[in-house]
Design a protein around this motif. Structure first.
Motif, PDB file in Angstrom:
ATOM      1  N   ASN A   1       0.783  -1.196   0.020  1.00 50.34           N
ATOM      2  CA  ASN A   1      -0.084  -0.056  -0.036  1.00 50.34           C
ATOM      3  C   ASN A   1       0.891   1.414  -0.024  1.00 50.34           C
ATOM      4  OD1 ASN A   1       0.138  -1.427   2.634  1.00 50.34           O
ATOM      5  ND2 ASN A   1      -0.320   0.619   3.497  1.00 50.34           N
ATOM      6  N   GLY A   2       2.121   1.115   0.679  1.00 51.80           N
ATOM      7  CA  GLY A   2       2.894   2.418   0.815  1.00 51.80           C
ATOM      8  C   GLY A   2       3.549   2.383  -0.678  1.00 51.80           C
TER       9      GLY A   2
ATOM     10  N   ASP B   1       1.927   1.794  -3.495  1.00 51.92           N
ATOM     11  CA  ASP B   1       0.857   2.126  -4.125  1.00 51.92           C
ATOM     12  C   ASP B   1       0.755   3.761  -4.122  1.00 51.92           C
ATOM     13  OD1 ASP B   1      -1.973   1.464  -5.516  1.00 51.92           O
ATOM     14  OD2 ASP B   1      -2.303   2.894  -3.955  1.00 51.92           O
ATOM     15  N   ALA B   2       0.950   4.166  -2.862  1.00 54.41           N
ATOM     16  CA  ALA B   2       0.868   5.715  -2.565  1.00 54.41           C
ATOM     17  C   ALA B   2       1.964   6.454  -3.354  1.00 54.41           C
ATOM     18  CB  ALA B   2       0.802   5.958  -1.053  1.00 54.41           C
TER      19      ALA B   2
ATOM     20  N   SER C   1       4.592   3.417   5.363  1.00 55.21           N
ATOM     21  CA  SER C   1       3.498   3.164   4.244  1.00 55.21           C
ATOM     22  C   SER C   1       2.190   4.161   4.719  1.00 55.21           C
ATOM     23  CB  SER C   1       2.972   1.583   4.172  1.00 55.21           C
ATOM     24  OG  SER C   1       4.153   1.009   3.559  1.00 55.21           O
TER      25      SER C   1
ATOM     26  N   GLU D   1       0.701   7.236   2.708  1.00 54.88           N
ATOM     27  CA  GLU D   1      -0.802   7.414   2.355  1.00 54.88           C
ATOM     28  C   GLU D   1      -1.439   8.868   2.668  1.00 54.88           C
ATOM     29  OE1 GLU D   1      -2.016   2.744   2.908  1.00 54.88           O
ATOM     30  OE2 GLU D   1      -3.205   4.252   3.657  1.00 54.88           O
ATOM     31  N   ASP D   2      -1.129   9.099   4.022  1.00 51.17           N
ATOM     32  CA  ASP D   2      -1.455  10.689   4.590  1.00 51.17           C
ATOM     33  C   ASP D   2      -1.073  11.504   3.697  1.00 51.17           C
ATOM     34  OD1 ASP D   2      -2.499   9.391   6.898  1.00 51.17           O
ATOM     35  OD2 ASP D   2      -0.848  10.328   8.217  1.00 51.17           O
TER      36      ASP D   2
ATOM     37  N   VAL E   1      -3.103  11.582   0.364  1.00 47.44           N
ATOM     38  CA  VAL E   1      -4.726  11.938   0.600  1.00 47.44           C
ATOM     39  C   VAL E   1      -4.759  13.518   0.986  1.00 47.44           C
ATOM     40  CG1 VAL E   1      -6.603  11.464   1.997  1.00 47.44           C
ATOM     41  CG2 VAL E   1      -5.206   9.628   0.883  1.00 47.44           C
TER      42      VAL E   1
ATOM     43  N   ARG F   1      -8.969   9.358   6.818  1.00 43.78           N
ATOM     44  CA  ARG F   1      -7.857   8.757   7.359  1.00 43.78           C
ATOM     45  C   ARG F   1      -7.609   8.180   8.653  1.00 43.78           C
ATOM     46  NH1 ARG F   1      -4.886   6.214   4.528  1.00 43.78           N
ATOM     47  NH2 ARG F   1      -3.137   6.525   6.046  1.00 43.78           N
TER      48      ARG F   1
ATOM     49  N   HIS G   1      -5.018  -1.511  -0.161  1.00 42.66           N
ATOM     50  CA  HIS G   1      -5.491  -0.255  -0.153  1.00 42.66           C
ATOM     51  C   HIS G   1      -4.893   0.536  -1.441  1.00 42.66           C
ATOM     52  CE1 HIS G   1      -5.761   4.183   0.871  1.00 42.66           C
ATOM     53  NE2 HIS G   1      -6.765   3.764   1.376  1.00 42.66           N
ATOM     54  N   HIS G   2      -5.769   1.022  -2.205  1.00 42.57           N
ATOM     55  CA  HIS G   2      -5.384   1.858  -3.526  1.00 42.57           C
ATOM     56  C   HIS G   2      -5.692   3.338  -3.492  1.00 42.57           C
ATOM     57  CE1 HIS G   2      -4.701   2.520  -7.571  1.00 42.57           C
ATOM     58  NE2 HIS G   2      -5.769   2.914  -7.946  1.00 42.57           N
ATOM     59  N   ILE G   3      -4.959   4.171  -4.051  1.00 43.48           N
ATOM     60  CA  ILE G   3      -5.120   5.474  -4.070  1.00 43.48           C
ATOM     61  C   ILE G   3      -5.445   5.882  -5.493  1.00 43.48           C
ATOM     62  CG2 ILE G   3      -4.660   8.026  -3.360  1.00 43.48           C
ATOM     63  CD1 ILE G   3      -2.987   6.839  -1.198  1.00 43.48           C
TER      64      ILE G   3
END
Length: 383
Positions: free
Chosen positions: A49-50, A52-53, A305, A309-310, A313, A334, A374-376
């Motif tokens: 997930n990290g 992905d961000a 990660s 993400e933070d 977003v 979040r 998780h995907h952004i």
């Protein structure tokens, strides 16, 4: 709204700068240390997930260039018996695999990428105060200099100064009961674990290691014990850390003690803390990201990660909404996820101090689609 002051040049800070620049804003990074963030000797894994961000802000390739894959995890007990082996994300299909690297390498990669995109990064700028002046904020640094912006982002880690400025009554970091050590050795006689993390629950403590493509063993140990003072940490030599750690694994039939005793040049030790919940993530033009807002124990390996993400977003929210609405949306998106992660990591840390059945380990990994998958979507507008 245009100029954004980012306090902290570790993981979340440069990542937030990259995301904000992509969102069309004008970020500037201010780092307290002369050459980078703290814990430069430690290493970390950026999970699926990290990565992905990072891909959402076109920075994944820069990190991949200074890291190596470790996609499988093996769980062993103190007798050396294999309890479970699987992909780190279980059977979840993800677009990106985890990458392992030193913190210092991650700092350099993100900072160099920020500078390449024209983002100013200043070192030796320790924040002492932030003064709200109408709709703007003035950052005051220890060297007497100041910077003015429309937004101030606290990406200054678990000991965040910005967190205390937003809320003087904010909770302080909580000691998790674990001393954490990181070390490296290139002894060719050691057993290798290429593209895999070997996690060993010993009789007294938890140990993990992986092997880089160059044959270097990256290892960590989580040792239960009292909180160490800053003087104790700074005053402990490599030999002192080595002897302290090796003692915990004497009764185990695993490579843990051998790996520790083969490490002569670099061992980094300290305490593990978490921040389960921060009531106020923002006030006026100031807002928190990463460990400044929420810090997990290292058991789940998700600190970096979640910070990444933070960062992405928050940039999306500031791109699409007025500042105050953006902050509210950011927290709404979040908070539940990161606080769930903090609780999960705390539980993992406690579980790793007891006997665990292989079925439990398999179930644990399979139950975490919410975490690894998780995907952004950068293009998706924030309502």
């Amino acid at each position: 709204m245009g100029r954004v002051l980012i306090i902290g040049g570790g993981v979340a800070g440069p990542a937030a700068a990259l995301a904000l620049r992509k969102a069309g804003l004008e970020p500037a990074v201010y780092e307290a240390y002369p050459v980078g963030g703290e814990d430069v000797g430690a290493f970390l894994t950026i999970m699926n997930n990290g990565m992905d961000a990072l891909a959402a802000i076109d920075a994944a390739e820069a990190v991949e260039a200074v890291s190596f894959p470790a996609t499988t995890v093996e769980f062993l007990d103190g007798a050396g018996r294999l309890l479970a082996k699987q992909h780190i994300a279980g059977q979840i299909s993800t677009s990106h695999d985890p990458r392992t690297l030193r913190r210092s390498a991650l700092y350099r990669a993100l900072t160099e990428e920020a500078e390449r995109r024209g983002i100013p990064v200043s070192h030796g700028k320790r924040l002492v105060d932030a003064v709200v002046d109408g709709d703007r904020v003035v950052a005051v640094f220890e060297d007497g200099s100041e910077a003015v912006g429309d937004v101030l982002i606290g990406a200054d880690g678990i000991g965040s100064r910005v967190r205390s400025l937003i809320d003087p009554a904010a909770p302080t970091p909580r000691y998790t009961g674990l001393n954490v050590l990181y070390g490296y050795t290139d002894d060719p006689a050691l057993p290798v674990s290429t593209d895999s993390y070997r996690m060993i629950q010993g009789k007294r403590a938890f140990f993990g290691y992986t092997t880089s493509p160059r044959g270097e063993t990256f290892w960590f140990a989580r040792l239960p014990g009292p909180e160490l003072t800053r003087d104790q940490i700074n005053g402990t030599t490599v030999d002192g850390w080595r002897r302290r750690a090796a003692e915990f694994f004497t009764a185990d039939n695993t490579p843990s003690k051998r790996i520790i005793e083969a490490t002569w040049e670099e061992i980094i030790g300290g305490n593990a803390y978490d921040v389960p919940s921060t009531p106020s993530w923002h006030r006026g033009p100031m807002v928190l990201v990463g460990d400044a807002a929420h810090a997990a124990s290292p058991a789940a390996g998700q600190g970096a990660s979640m910070a990444l993400e933070d960062a992405v977003v928050l940039a999306q929210c500031l791109r699409d909404l007025p500042r105050d609405e953006a902050f509210e949306a950011y927290v709404r998106i979040r908070r539940e996820r990161v606080e769930r992660l903090v609780a999960t990591s705390a539980n993992d840390g406690a579980t790793q101090q007891s006997e665990v059945l292989s079925e439990q380990l398999n179930d644990r990994q399979q139950s975490r689609a919410w975490l690894y998958g998780h995907h952004i979507d950068w293009a998706e507008p924030v309502a």
